[in-house]
Write an enzyme that holds these catalytic residues in place. Structure first.
Site, PDB file in Angstrom:
ATOM      1  N   ASP A  99      79.651  94.500   1.030  1.00  0.00           N
ATOM      2  CA  ASP A  99      79.865  95.614   1.950  1.00  0.00           C
ATOM      3  C   ASP A  99      78.723  95.771   2.949  1.00  0.00           C
ATOM      4  OD1 ASP A  99      80.745  97.880   3.166  1.00  0.00           O
ATOM      5  OD2 ASP A  99      80.621  99.170   1.412  1.00  0.00           O
ATOM      6  N   ASP A 277      82.257  95.581  10.068  1.00  0.00           N
ATOM      7  CA  ASP A 277      82.281  96.025   8.672  1.00  0.00           C
ATOM      8  C   ASP A 277      83.099  95.108   7.778  1.00  0.00           C
ATOM      9  OD1 ASP A 277      82.059  97.636   6.388  1.00  0.00           O
ATOM     10  OD2 ASP A 277      83.820  98.807   6.940  1.00  0.00           O
TER      11      ASP A 277
END
Length: 405
Positions: A99, A277
């Site tokens: 992440d 992201d």
């Protein structure tokens, strides 16, 4: 904040709250196998996940002469990637979602933390919300092994006593900016990320992560790579173009950049700030830009999957969706704009359907975070996250114009 699972999960996970003591980051949506999770939650979950993550993001108000790098192979779970990370001595292996939209590394969502002689409680409590999931527990330090030559001693990790929204994974490998950890641990202002410690402990010479993702037509395959300390030229077909991080908040809290988006010769999103992201599955555009894309493609929202759906005739008329970043244009070809058709049923779609990976961010442009270049974009371009020089880079790969979907 798995592909569709991660897609929708990514949409739901797409949010981090930097302003409050509890940082809202995103949600992992990996499932082993991903198809099971997708079948259980339907494709709609991916969009909802990514949108929740987006809302959460919006709410958070000299290289050394010797270059040291090391790479690890990571696994494509359809909608996201996971890394096998060893913790402790002897190490227990955990499956952690990769992440860039959050920075706490933690475990215990599925597999319980196994304490060894290197495990030390910091006495602090930890709590993080990811939009579509959250966890809370106790902060420890321990030896973390990312791969061969990538061993970190005394890495701060969260150990979950409660976690929700993380089916199929044990936790998160947080590789976002360190400031995202602010206020998440009770007895610390911030906690060093894994890349911070790799640099401070001399394992890598530059705080850089190169990421190679690729499209897949199967539910789980180890076809990705993380390179710590630099990049892997063997994964790149062109040169890397860099752009400075944006100064616009709240995108500036993350790996934020400025870009504009064009389709079929028209600008659908003027130059504005957003983020890159790995935890978001789809490509999310501000609502006003999304509507222009829908109108231009003729797509219709599919109630079964929550994604846009087009006909074969409309697919034949698709043109490149162009992202202009730092003066360089990065195109998503028509094939790159659709969900892998071999995985349609995993997200609740029909085997013959054609679904688009572009989703609605859920807010109009002008909010300071007007797009999210998620997994669907990153599997077509090599990406570089450079903390040392405060920049993000992209390069073409052999998958940029692949027709695998």
């Amino acid at each position: 904040m798995a592909r569709l699972t991660a897609l929708f999960a990514a949409l739901v996970l797409a949010s981090v709250t930097l302003a409050s003591p509890v940082v809202e980051i995103r949600e992992p949506l990996v499932t082993l196998p991903i198809a099971r999770r997708l079948n259980a939650t339907s494709g709609r979950t991916i969009l909802e996940h990514d949108q929740a993550r987006a809302r959460n993001f919006l709410s958070r108000g000299k290289k050394s002469a010797e270059k040291r790098t090391a790479s690890i192979t990571v696994t494509n779970q359809v909608d996201t990637y996971v890394a096998s990370v060893g913790v402790g001595s002897p190490a227990t292996t955990y499956s952690l979602l990769i992440d860039t939209g959050s920075s706490n590394t933690w475990l215990g969502a599925s597999k319980k933390y196994v304490k060894t002689s290197t495990s030390k409680s910091t006495g602090g409590s930890v709590s993080v919300s990811y939009g579509s999931g959250s966890f809370s527990g106790t902060e420890y330090t321990d030896t973390v092994t990312l791969g061969s030559g990538l061993v970190i001693t005394g890495q701060s990790i969260g150990v979950a006593s409660r976690a929700s929204g993380f089916d199929g994974v044990d936790g998160i490998l947080g590789i976002g900016p360190v400031d995202l950890t602010e206020g998440t641990v009770s007895n610390a202002n911030t906690v060093p990320t894994v890349t911070d410690n790799l640099k401070s402990q001399g394992t890598i010479s530059t705080e850089v992560i190169g990421i190679y993702y690729a499209p897949t037509t199967s539910e789980s395959v180890a076809n990705g790579e993380l390179t710590f300390g630099g990049t892997d030229s063997s994964k790149i077909t062109g040169s890397i173009s860099y752009v400075s991080l944006t100064s616009t908040s709240p995108a500036s809290d993350y790996w934020g950049i400025n870009q504009s988006v064009t389709y079929n010769g028209a600008t659908i999103l003027s130059s504005t700030a957003g983020i890159v992201d790995t935890g978001t599955t789809l490509v999310l555009l501000a609502t006003n830009a999304y509507k222009k894309y829908v109108s231009a493609t003729g797509a219709k929202l599919d109630s079964a999957t929550g994604l846009l759906k087009i006909t074969s005739a409309q697919y034949s008329k698709l043109t490149n969706l162009n992202f202009v970043i730092g003066g360089t244009t990065y195109a998503l070809t028509p094939n790159a704009q659709i969900w892998p058709r071999s995985l349609n049923t995993a997200i609740g779609g029909t085997s013959s359907g054609i679904y688009l990976i572009v989703g609605d961010l859920g807010s109009n442009s002008g909010e300071g975070l007007d797009f999210i270049n998620g997994y669907g974009f990153l599997e077509r371009y090599y990406s570089v996250f450079d903390t040392t020089n405060k920049r993000v880079g992209f390069a073409t790969t052999s998958q940029t114009t692949s027709t695998s979907n």
